[in-house]
Design a protein around this motif. Structure first.
Motif, mmCIF file in Angstrom:
data_model
loop_
_atom_site.group_PDB
_atom_site.id
_atom_site.type_symbol
_atom_site.label_atom_id
_atom_site.label_comp_id
_atom_site.label_asym_id
_atom_site.label_seq_id
_atom_site.Cartn_x
_atom_site.Cartn_y
_atom_site.Cartn_z
ATOM 1 N N ASP A 346 1.172 -1.306 -0.518
ATOM 2 C CA ASP A 346 0.287 -0.141 -0.442
ATOM 3 C C ASP A 346 0.567 0.964 -0.022
ATOM 4 O O ASP A 346 0.425 2.216 0.485
ATOM 5 N N ALA A 347 2.112 1.137 -0.523
ATOM 6 C CA ALA A 347 2.903 2.197 -0.997
ATOM 7 C C ALA A 347 2.327 3.209 -2.013
ATOM 8 O O ALA A 347 1.137 2.933 -2.587
ATOM 9 N N PRO A 348 2.338 4.417 -1.625
ATOM 10 C CA PRO A 348 1.495 5.844 -2.538
ATOM 11 C C PRO A 348 2.023 5.636 -3.566
ATOM 12 O O PRO A 348 3.301 5.047 -4.688
ATOM 13 N N PHE A 349 0.686 6.149 -4.840
ATOM 14 C CA PHE A 349 0.755 6.178 -5.820
ATOM 15 C C PHE A 349 0.068 6.818 -6.515
ATOM 16 O O PHE A 349 -1.015 6.755 -7.587
ATOM 17 N N PRO A 350 -0.106 8.013 -7.063
ATOM 18 C CA PRO A 350 -0.527 9.208 -7.633
ATOM 19 C C PRO A 350 -0.662 8.690 -8.457
ATOM 20 O O PRO A 350 -2.021 9.561 -9.319
ATOM 21 N N HIS A 351 -0.558 7.863 -10.033
ATOM 22 C CA HIS A 351 -0.458 7.761 -11.243
ATOM 23 C C HIS A 351 -1.838 6.951 -11.538
ATOM 24 O O HIS A 351 -1.859 5.614 -11.629
ATOM 25 N N ASP A 352 -3.139 7.462 -10.860
ATOM 26 C CA ASP A 352 -4.078 6.129 -10.972
ATOM 27 C C ASP A 352 -4.602 6.337 -11.983
ATOM 28 O O ASP A 352 -4.912 7.531 -13.006
ATOM 29 N N PHE A 353 -5.841 6.081 -12.283
ATOM 30 C CA PHE A 353 -6.630 6.155 -13.355
ATOM 31 C C PHE A 353 -7.712 7.578 -13.449
ATOM 32 O O PHE A 353 -7.925 7.945 -14.221
ATOM 33 N N GLY A 354 -7.535 8.053 -12.462
ATOM 34 C CA GLY A 354 -8.234 9.412 -12.438
ATOM 35 C C GLY A 354 -6.918 10.442 -13.022
ATOM 36 O O GLY A 354 -7.468 11.202 -14.222
ATOM 37 N N ALA A 355 -5.858 10.632 -12.566
ATOM 38 C CA ALA A 355 -5.208 10.885 -13.995
ATOM 39 C C ALA A 355 -5.412 10.536 -15.547
ATOM 40 O O ALA A 355 -4.530 11.221 -15.963
ATOM 41 N N GLY A 356 -5.301 9.278 -15.419
ATOM 42 C CA GLY A 356 -5.651 8.869 -17.077
ATOM 43 C C GLY A 356 -6.234 9.957 -17.430
ATOM 44 O O GLY A 356 -6.524 9.917 -18.808
ATOM 45 N N ALA A 357 -7.707 9.793 -16.610
ATOM 46 C CA ALA A 357 -8.457 9.965 -17.386
ATOM 47 C C ALA A 357 -8.436 11.668 -17.687
ATOM 48 O O ALA A 357 -9.247 12.631 -18.117
ATOM 49 N N ARG A 358 -7.590 11.957 -16.814
ATOM 50 C CA ARG A 358 -7.280 13.963 -17.031
ATOM 51 C C ARG A 358 -6.561 13.911 -18.248
ATOM 52 O O ARG A 358 -6.783 14.790 -19.367
ATOM 53 N N GLY A 359 -5.377 13.032 -18.103
ATOM 54 C CA GLY A 359 -5.070 13.059 -19.572
ATOM 55 C C GLY A 359 -5.522 13.007 -21.323
ATOM 56 O O GLY A 359 -5.590 13.799 -21.792
ATOM 57 N N VAL A 360 -6.578 12.182 -20.943
ATOM 58 C CA VAL A 360 -7.962 11.523 -22.000
ATOM 59 C C VAL A 360 -8.606 12.816 -22.280
ATOM 60 O O VAL A 360 -8.440 13.466 -23.314
ATOM 61 N N TYR A 361 -8.851 13.148 -20.561
ATOM 62 C CA TYR A 361 -10.179 15.053 -20.697
ATOM 63 C C TYR A 361 -8.936 16.087 -21.736
ATOM 64 O O TYR A 361 -9.790 16.509 -23.057
ATOM 65 N N VAL A 362 -7.822 15.918 -21.371
ATOM 66 C CA VAL A 362 -6.794 17.295 -22.551
ATOM 67 C C VAL A 362 -6.635 16.857 -24.123
ATOM 68 O O VAL A 362 -6.850 17.576 -24.483
ATOM 69 N N ALA A 363 -6.433 16.149 -23.986
ATOM 70 C CA ALA A 363 -6.265 15.471 -25.570
ATOM 71 C C ALA A 363 -7.333 15.542 -26.319
ATOM 72 O O ALA A 363 -8.121 15.916 -27.205
ATOM 73 N N GLU A 364 -8.360 14.795 -25.997
ATOM 74 C CA GLU A 364 -10.071 15.679 -26.567
ATOM 75 C C GLU A 364 -10.516 16.974 -26.394
ATOM 76 O O GLU A 364 -11.115 17.693 -27.568
ATOM 77 N N ALA A 365 -9.767 17.478 -25.125
ATOM 78 C CA ALA A 365 -10.281 19.168 -25.743
ATOM 79 C C ALA A 365 -8.938 19.612 -26.521
ATOM 80 O O ALA A 365 -9.838 20.754 -27.602
ATOM 81 N N GLY A 366 -8.267 18.894 -26.956
ATOM 82 C CA GLY A 366 -7.230 19.386 -27.845
ATOM 83 C C GLY A 366 -7.899 19.535 -29.097
ATOM 84 O O GLY A 366 -7.951 20.226 -30.127
ATOM 85 N N LEU A 367 -8.250 18.113 -29.772
ATOM 86 C CA LEU A 367 -9.306 17.833 -30.677
ATOM 87 C C LEU A 367 -10.440 18.648 -30.868
ATOM 88 O O LEU A 367 -10.358 19.480 -31.981
ATOM 89 N N ARG A 368 -10.961 18.875 -29.502
ATOM 90 C CA ARG A 368 -11.576 20.467 -29.959
ATOM 91 C C ARG A 368 -11.931 21.194 -30.510
ATOM 92 O O ARG A 368 -12.445 21.559 -31.159
ATOM 93 N N SER A 369 -10.768 21.010 -29.695
ATOM 94 C CA SER A 369 -10.428 23.282 -30.377
ATOM 95 C C SER A 369 -9.695 22.891 -30.889
ATOM 96 O O SER A 369 -10.231 24.066 -32.379
ATOM 97 N N SER A 370 -9.216 21.737 -32.029
ATOM 98 C CA SER A 370 -9.098 22.044 -33.683
ATOM 99 C C SER A 370 -10.142 21.653 -34.191
ATOM 100 O O SER A 370 -10.144 22.537 -35.477
ATOM 101 N N ALA A 371 -11.515 20.875 -33.874
ATOM 102 C CA ALA A 371 -12.039 21.306 -35.086
ATOM 103 C C ALA A 371 -12.876 21.715 -35.134
ATOM 104 O O ALA A 371 -13.667 22.577 -35.923
ATOM 105 N N GLU A 372 -13.049 22.571 -33.691
ATOM 106 C CA GLU A 372 -14.171 24.126 -33.259
ATOM 107 C C GLU A 372 -13.551 25.818 -33.721
ATOM 108 O O GLU A 372 -13.450 26.763 -33.612
ATOM 109 N N GLY A 373 -12.122 25.672 -33.923
ATOM 110 C CA GLY A 373 -10.809 26.313 -33.628
ATOM 111 C C GLY A 373 -12.084 27.856 -32.740
ATOM 112 O O GLY A 373 -11.334 28.744 -32.920
ATOM 113 N N ARG A 374 -11.156 27.159 -31.604
ATOM 114 C CA ARG A 374 -11.468 27.784 -30.121
ATOM 115 C C ARG A 374 -9.850 27.605 -29.227
ATOM 116 O O ARG A 374 -10.417 25.829 -28.994
ATOM 117 N N ARG A 375 -10.489 28.346 -28.474
ATOM 118 C CA ARG A 375 -9.859 28.062 -26.936
ATOM 119 C C ARG A 375 -10.984 27.188 -26.030
ATOM 120 O O ARG A 375 -12.081 27.297 -26.193
#
Length: 385
Positions: A346-375
């Motif tokens: 049970d040693a600490p491990f901060p890189h969990d599925f919540g952190a993984g979801a955050r990465g997918v969220y940013v990737a999805e936001a980037g693709l949305r930004s590209s498609a819609e041409g906005r911030r």
């Protein structure tokens, strides 16, 4: 002190990354060193159980490395009561169904990024893992690279003062596959198969930026397909439907601006395939995979713009190398050891599925930004995970 053996189901290790980094340089290397050392002085050896779609490839891989256990049946592997960890490095498209089965079987789960093709799938895995009470983690290897470890040391030591900007360059020329074989599998260039450099690399940039400099508040990006036709592993031409380059601007909560170019269509004119330059009020640094160089404000020269005269000095010669000051192990292996300790003691491990979801969220936001041409402004995912 005791030594125990932990069964690890490894799904997708016939691929390049799964074979080289996760099987050979992590799991087998851990066993060669005598196991993962624990806090009580004990050790944990790992028993890999190889899983994949092609029995012939699995058999050959198992024979090459002297591994006894392999199967083309995921349910068969999950039924092994001594296999406590499930690891997934398949193509992204296959990840959510397989990881779901592993969580339902009560296995602790460790996966390559991205954890899913979209945020909905990534959040679903995070919730399910939490509900079932299984430990979970996502590979965030770049945080453990020597160059970025040195960069983190500079940040923690206050070297930069107030950080103003981060500029990243990643990529190399991936051959089209017609006159020279491509260095990456063809599915990387098909959106319908989960391909695309934004989905592949923006999760990396998320944990690097947020792990070193600050939370991402907004994303502006342009994802493009520069090369429209490529040739697959069988020599057949196909249409590239996924982005092969993505140019992103990430606004961080401390006020710093990060600009990162990711491209499989760029020829390398830098010291390493990945480099970050960090500029602050007190100093700057350039970090790659292994090396890191700095220039303090006290030793910063005063360039004067004059295009009529040739430069009489090398700008790179004016930087100082950051010493190692420690021994750096393989980045993937380091995180494997962390996850095993997380499971066993049970040693600490901060890189969990919540952190993984955050990465997918940013990737999805980037693709949305590209498609819609906005911030695109981002919100926290804490309430969703």
């Amino acid at each position: 002190m005791t030594t125990r053996t932990l069964g690890v189901i490894m799904n997708g290790v016939t691929g390049r990354m799964g074979h080289r980094q996760h099987l050979v340089r992590s799991v087998l290397a851990i066993n060669e060193q005598g196991g993962v050392p624990l806090g009580d002085g004990g050790r944990v050896l790992l028993r890999p159980i190889l899983v994949g779609r092609t029995p012939a490839k699995l058999r050959a891989l198992a024979e090459e490395h002297g591994i006894e256990d392999w199967t083309a049946s995921l349910p068969e592997a999950l039924a092994d009561p001594d296999a406590e960890i499930y690891f997934d490095t398949q193509v992204t498209q296959a990840r959510v169904p397989a990881v779901t089965q592993a969580i339902e079987a009560g296995k602790h789960v460790y996966v390559e990024k991205p954890t899913a093709e979209d945020l909905t799938g990534a959040l679903r895995l995070a919730r399910l893992a939490r509900e079932k009470g299984v430990k979970n983690g996502v590979v965030q290897d770049k945080l453990f690279l020597p160059g970025l470890r040195k960069l983190k040391r500079l940040v923690d030591g206050g070297f930069f003062g107030r950080i103003l900007s981060v500029r990243g360059e990643f990529g190399y020329w991936v051959f089209e596959g017609d006159w020279q074989p491509a260095q990456r599998p063809s599915w990387n260039y098909r959106a319908e198969d989960g391909g695309g450099i934004a989905l592949d690399m923006f999760p990396h940039w998320t944990y690097v930026l947020e792990g070193l400099f600050g939370r991402i508040d907004a994303v502006t990006a342009r994802a493009v397909t520069h090369i429209a036709e490529r040739t697959d592993e069988e020599g057949k031409p196909y249409t590239a439907t996924a982005d092969d380059a993505a140019y992103g601007i990430f606004e961080l909560d401390g006020g710093a601006i990060a600009q990162i170019n990711s491209s499989w269509c760029v020829r390398v004119n830098r010291d390493e395939l990945l480099e970050f330059q960090v500029d602050g009020t007190h100093g700057s640094a350039v970090a790659g995979l292994r090396n890191c160089r700095v220039q303090h404000r006290g030793t910063t020269p005063k360039p004067v713009w004059n295009p009529d005269l040739p430069a009489n000095h090398g700008f790179r010669d004016q930087w100082q190398e950051v010493p190692d000051n420690e021994d750096f192990d393989n980045a993937f292996k380091v995180q494997w050891e962390m996850f095993v300790r997380h499971v066993v003691e049970d040693a600490p491990f901060p890189h969990d599925f919540g952190a993984g979801a955050r990465g997918v969220y940013v990737a999805e936001a980037g693709l949305r930004s590209s498609a819609e041409g906005r911030r695109i402004e981002l919100e926290t995912l804490d309430d969703h995970t």
